[in-house]
Design an enzyme around this catalytic site. Structure first.
Site, mmCIF file in Angstrom:
data_model
loop_
_atom_site.group_PDB
_atom_site.id
_atom_site.type_symbol
_atom_site.label_atom_id
_atom_site.label_comp_id
_atom_site.label_asym_id
_atom_site.label_seq_id
_atom_site.Cartn_x
_atom_site.Cartn_y
_atom_site.Cartn_z
ATOM 1 C CB CYS A 87 -0.990 -0.034 1.163
ATOM 2 S SG CYS A 87 -2.397 1.102 0.945
ATOM 3 C CG HIS A 173 -3.470 -3.413 3.011
ATOM 4 N ND1 HIS A 173 -2.360 -2.971 3.687
ATOM 5 C CD2 HIS A 173 -4.154 -2.305 2.634
ATOM 6 C CE1 HIS A 173 -2.360 -1.646 3.739
ATOM 7 N NE2 HIS A 173 -3.437 -1.213 3.102
ATOM 8 C CD GLU A 175 -0.446 -5.731 4.774
ATOM 9 O OE1 GLU A 175 -0.690 -4.578 5.164
ATOM 10 O OE2 GLU A 175 -0.689 -6.129 3.609
#
Length: 234
Positions: A87, A173, A175
């Site tokens: 990001c 995202h 993660e």
């Protein structure tokens, strides 16, 4: 092997599943808390790779640490130290390498489809995956820096992932963990309510089926992280 340096720009936006991946593969890492005043290293060569997480700020903000980070990214690319951005991290990479960062046509908050490009580069990173559902929370986006290739896009954001040799930048995202998503929803509830539109999901929708959603996301992330970690410097 030298450690992977992970740069945190906001207390709530830590490495999440990325740290889990590194630890499960016995890869050493260190967390640099830029939000807490940790200094930006002068040289990328002391690390095996550089990883930049997200944050609520803009790359275009006049923050004292941004010029140093941009210079560090340029140095890493020059030295062949692999860089990974999530990001804000991808936006930092784009800006450092000659791209631009500005408003996305629509703010994206919540779960949404990401489509993988039909290219050799995309297949090298994503394997047989043609599309997946990722987590999003951004109002800005980046242009591709010179020489980079877009390997993923979404209906509301043209550049969801780009590669430049061993370097990978992602607007989405991958993660995220259930704990991180709940924490973001709690701290960002007012933003969600103020931004209500078709591309901003309500908290109830974001938090539904978190375990299966994040498990599927982690399978995609593991493939990307595996490809990226193959270039780590010893």
């Amino acid at each position: 092997m030298r450690p992977v340096a992970i740069f945190r720009h906001s207390p709530a936006e830590g490495p999440g599943y990325f740290a889990t991946y590194l630890e499960s593969h016995h890869l050493d890492w260190t967390l640099l808390k830029i939000d807490a005043g940790d200094a930006v290293p002068a040289c990328a060569g002391e690390f095996s790779g550089l990883v930049f997480m997200g944050g609520p700020m803009s790359v275009n903000d006049a923050l004292p640490w941004i010029p140093g980070v941009l210079e560090l990214i340029r140095g890493a690319v020059k030295e062949g130290v692999p860089v990974l951005g999530h990001c804000l991290g991808a936006q930092l990479m784009s800006r450092a390498l000659g791209g631009t960062v500005g408003p996305n046509p629509q703010k994206e908050i919540g779960w949404g489809r990401v489509d993988v490009a039909d290219s050799d580069a995309a297949r090298a990173w994503f394997g047989a995956t043609r599309s997946f559902v990722s987590f999003h929370w951004h109002g800005e986006t980046y242009s591709l820096p010179p020489g980079a290739e877009c390997i993923a896009s979404s209906p509301h954001c043209r550049n969801q992932a780009f590669v430049l040799g061993p370097h990978l930048g992602m607007q989405c995202h991958v993660e995220m963990t259930p704990e991180m998503i709940r924490a973001w929803c709690q701290s960002g509830r007012r933003e969600i309510e103020r931004s209500a539109c078709s591309t901003v999901q309500p908290v109830s929708e974001i938090e539904s089926e978190l375990q299966p959603r994040t498990a599927a996301l982690h399978a995609v992330a593991a493939r990307l992280y595996s490809r990226w970690s193959k270039a780590l410097k010893t």
